[in-house]
Design an enzyme around this catalytic site. Sequence first.
Site, PDB file in Angstrom:
ATOM      1  N   ARG A 140       4.226  -0.029   5.404  1.00  0.00           N
ATOM      2  CA  ARG A 140       4.541  -0.395   4.017  1.00  0.00           C
ATOM      3  C   ARG A 140       4.055   0.644   2.941  1.00  0.00           C
ATOM      4  NH1 ARG A 140       7.592  -3.323   5.949  1.00  0.00           N
ATOM      5  NH2 ARG A 140       7.465  -5.799   6.077  1.00  0.00           N
ATOM      6  N   HIS A 187      14.006   4.417   3.520  1.00  0.00           N
ATOM      7  CA  HIS A 187      13.744   3.170   4.372  1.00  0.00           C
ATOM      8  C   HIS A 187      14.542   2.936   5.204  1.00  0.00           C
ATOM      9  CE1 HIS A 187      11.581  -0.930   3.429  1.00  0.00           C
ATOM     10  NE2 HIS A 187      11.990  -0.811   4.783  1.00  0.00           N
TER      11      HIS A 187
END
Length: 311
Positions: free
Chosen positions: A226, A274
Site C-alpha cells: 500500500r 500498480h
Amino acid sequence: MQTVLFAAPARLWAKYQAPLAEAFRQAGLRVQMADATTPPETVDYIIFAPGGLLADFTPYRRTRAVLSLWAGVERIVTNPSLTQPLARMVDPALCEGMVEWVTGHVLRHHLGIDAHILGQDGIWRGTHTPPLARERNVAILGLGELGSAAAEALASLNFRVTGWSRAPRELPGIRCLSGAEGLAETLTRAEILVTLLPDTPETENLLNAATLARLPRGAVIINPGRGKLIDDAALLAALDAGQIAHATLDVFRTEPLPPDHPFWAHPGVTVTPHIAAETRPASAARVVAENIRRDLCGLPLLHLVDRARGY
C-alpha cells in the site's frame, strides 16, 4: 434462486459476466443477476468494488453478504452504511502474480542486475560477484495470504527470510517476529525489505525517518503493498543520504502517480504502475461462488473481514 447484484465499475462487467456464470454453474447455484431496476430489498448478495454506482448499502436489508473483488478493503470498511458481513477477495491467481513479482524484484536487486542492464557502455564490470541467496537477509512486513506466500517462495530459493506481523505467526522455514520489538529486530536485519501490509491507521507511515534509519545502510525497499505504508518525503531523504540504495514501488498515495512526483525522476526509484498483482476474473469468480455456496449451506464465509482491524 439467488439474486446477485454486480456493484463494481461498469467496465468490469464484460470481464466478469461469463466467468461468474460458469462459476455459479459449477457450484450448483441458481442465480439471477440484478441490475439498476432490481428492488434493493430483493438482493441476496452483492459483488462489490469501489468506483461503481453503489455507495449506500442501507436499502439492501435482505442482503446476506457483500463480496469484495479487492484484496484490500480499506475503502469499503469505512462506509458507515455497510452493516452486512463483508468478505475480502483472496484470489489464488492474484497470489501467484504477487509472488512472481516480488520474487522477480528481489532477485533483481540481490543479483545487481540493473548494473548490467543499464550499463551497456563498454565497461567490463566483472569484479563483483553477488552473494548466494543463503547469505542474503530478506524481510517481509505482513504475513497474510500474500506475505506468507512470498516469504515461502523466497525461502525455497534459500534466502534468509524474516517475516513480521502484528500478531504472532508461525511459518515453516521462516523466522517470524511480531510486535514493536519484533519490528525493530526485523528492520535491523533487512538487506531487502518487502512490504505487504494492509492500509490501516496503525500501518500508515510505518516506514518513516526513524524506521528507515534502522535498516542496514544500503538496504533496498520493495513495496507492492500500500502506498500509505511509506512516508514519501522520508524515503526520498533516505535515498539521497545513501541510507536506502533503491526503492522499487508499485503502489502510491495518489494513483496514477502524478507526472511531477519526485519518484519519477529519482535515480534510486523504480516506479511500476500498480501491476504487481491483479484479481483475475476466472479465479475470482470461483471464490465468489464458493462463498455464496458456503453461506447457503450454513458455513462461515471465507475471508470474512474483521471491521475493528480493518482487514
